[in-house]
Design a protein around this motif. Sequence first.
Motif, PDB file in Angstrom:
ATOM      1  N   LYS A 173       0.837  -1.213   0.000  1.00 31.39           N
ATOM      2  CA  LYS A 173       0.000   0.000   0.000  1.00 31.39           C
ATOM      3  C   LYS A 173       0.869   1.260   0.000  1.00 31.39           C
ATOM      4  O   LYS A 173       0.459   2.292  -0.510  1.00 31.39           O
ATOM      5  CB  LYS A 173      -0.948  -0.017   1.177  1.00 31.39           C
ATOM      6  N   LYS A 174       2.059   1.163   0.565  1.00 34.93           N
ATOM      7  CA  LYS A 174       3.024   2.275   0.555  1.00 34.93           C
ATOM      8  C   LYS A 174       3.851   2.280  -0.733  1.00 34.93           C
ATOM      9  O   LYS A 174       4.747   3.104  -0.881  1.00 34.93           O
ATOM     10  CB  LYS A 174       3.963   2.180   1.769  1.00 34.93           C
ATOM     11  N   ARG A 175       3.568   1.317  -1.621  1.00 39.88           N
ATOM     12  CA  ARG A 175       4.250   1.173  -2.908  1.00 39.88           C
ATOM     13  C   ARG A 175       5.736   0.873  -2.763  1.00 39.88           C
ATOM     14  O   ARG A 175       6.536   1.171  -3.636  1.00 39.88           O
ATOM     15  CB  ARG A 175       3.992   2.391  -3.795  1.00 39.88           C
ATOM     16  N   ASN A 176       6.097   0.247  -1.661  1.00 38.43           N
ATOM     17  CA  ASN A 176       7.468  -0.214  -1.462  1.00 38.43           C
ATOM     18  C   ASN A 176       7.482  -1.710  -1.807  1.00 38.43           C
ATOM     19  O   ASN A 176       7.341  -2.575  -0.940  1.00 38.43           O
ATOM     20  CB  ASN A 176       7.930   0.023  -0.025  1.00 38.43           C
ATOM     21  N   PHE A 177       7.642  -1.976  -3.091  1.00 35.13           N
ATOM     22  CA  PHE A 177       7.479  -3.337  -3.604  1.00 35.13           C
ATOM     23  C   PHE A 177       8.612  -4.270  -3.190  1.00 35.13           C
ATOM     24  O   PHE A 177       8.402  -5.472  -3.053  1.00 35.13           O
ATOM     25  CB  PHE A 177       7.306  -3.309  -5.123  1.00 35.13           C
ATOM     26  N   THR A 178       9.794  -3.734  -2.968  1.00 34.06           N
ATOM     27  CA  THR A 178      10.919  -4.568  -2.542  1.00 34.06           C
ATOM     28  C   THR A 178      10.675  -5.123  -1.143  1.00 34.06           C
ATOM     29  O   THR A 178      10.836  -6.326  -0.906  1.00 34.06           O
ATOM     30  CB  THR A 178      12.235  -3.767  -2.581  1.00 34.06           C
ATOM     31  N   VAL A 179      10.270  -4.263  -0.220  1.00 34.71           N
ATOM     32  CA  VAL A 179       9.990  -4.725   1.147  1.00 34.71           C
ATOM     33  C   VAL A 179       8.766  -5.638   1.145  1.00 34.71           C
ATOM     34  O   VAL A 179       8.733  -6.652   1.851  1.00 34.71           O
ATOM     35  CB  VAL A 179       9.832  -3.529   2.112  1.00 34.71           C
ATOM     36  N   HIS A 180       7.758  -5.300   0.327  1.00 30.82           N
ATOM     37  CA  HIS A 180       6.571  -6.151   0.179  1.00 30.82           C
ATOM     38  C   HIS A 180       6.990  -7.565  -0.225  1.00 30.82           C
ATOM     39  O   HIS A 180       6.583  -8.551   0.386  1.00 30.82           O
ATOM     40  CB  HIS A 180       5.628  -5.545  -0.866  1.00 30.82           C
ATOM     41  N   ARG A 181       7.831  -7.649  -1.260  1.00 28.90           N
ATOM     42  CA  ARG A 181       8.295  -8.952  -1.752  1.00 28.90           C
ATOM     43  C   ARG A 181       9.060  -9.710  -0.661  1.00 28.90           C
ATOM     44  O   ARG A 181       8.868 -10.917  -0.474  1.00 28.90           O
ATOM     45  CB  ARG A 181       9.192  -8.767  -2.979  1.00 28.90           C
ATOM     46  N   ASN A 182       9.894  -9.001   0.090  1.00 29.58           N
ATOM     47  CA  ASN A 182      10.667  -9.655   1.149  1.00 29.58           C
ATOM     48  C   ASN A 182       9.756 -10.223   2.236  1.00 29.58           C
ATOM     49  O   ASN A 182      10.014 -11.313   2.757  1.00 29.58           O
ATOM     50  CB  ASN A 182      11.688  -8.688   1.741  1.00 29.58           C
TER      51      ASN A 182
END
Length: 180
Positions: free
Chosen positions: A71-80
Amino acid sequence: MQNSDQPTTNKNYTGLVVTLTIVINAIIVAIFVTPKLDTFSHLDLTVLPMMNAIFNSFTFIFLLSALYFVKKRNFTVHRNFIFAAFTTTTLFLITYVFYHLNAPSTSYGGEGPLKYFYYFILITHIVLSVPTVLIALWTTVFGLTNQREKHKKIARWTMPIWLYVSLTGVLVYILISPYY
């Protein structure tokens, strides 16, 4: 210029996803219809259900964190966090299978309304856990292959179902733990 919904690879993952789904669900079914092993009968295995609940708790937390970061558009942390959720789910699966291969099933001993609540949670947990394997794998494949529209479309279903399965796994443990 590459379309955002174009796969980053042309590899077809259908066979892998379907095979993993069938194998994982077949293993779960098999442990309940095969005789218990006697190899570890000298050990107290009752710590394993608690470990399962801990792994489910971490999966739930990792999924909520993944949802927050997407939701914060931080896709790298999302993926992790999604990878972390898969890791704890895998650890859960290993300890769950090991426990149920070696220990007799535990029956719920409660009465009254709590008994109906327990069985509702247990049944919905079991029913929803079966397709969770398939949809979680497909969601991950679509994310990793940069198929964003497909990923978003299926993730809208995967995330709440996987969260529910993780949370109810913990609730099942809490409700049945006095009977181990």
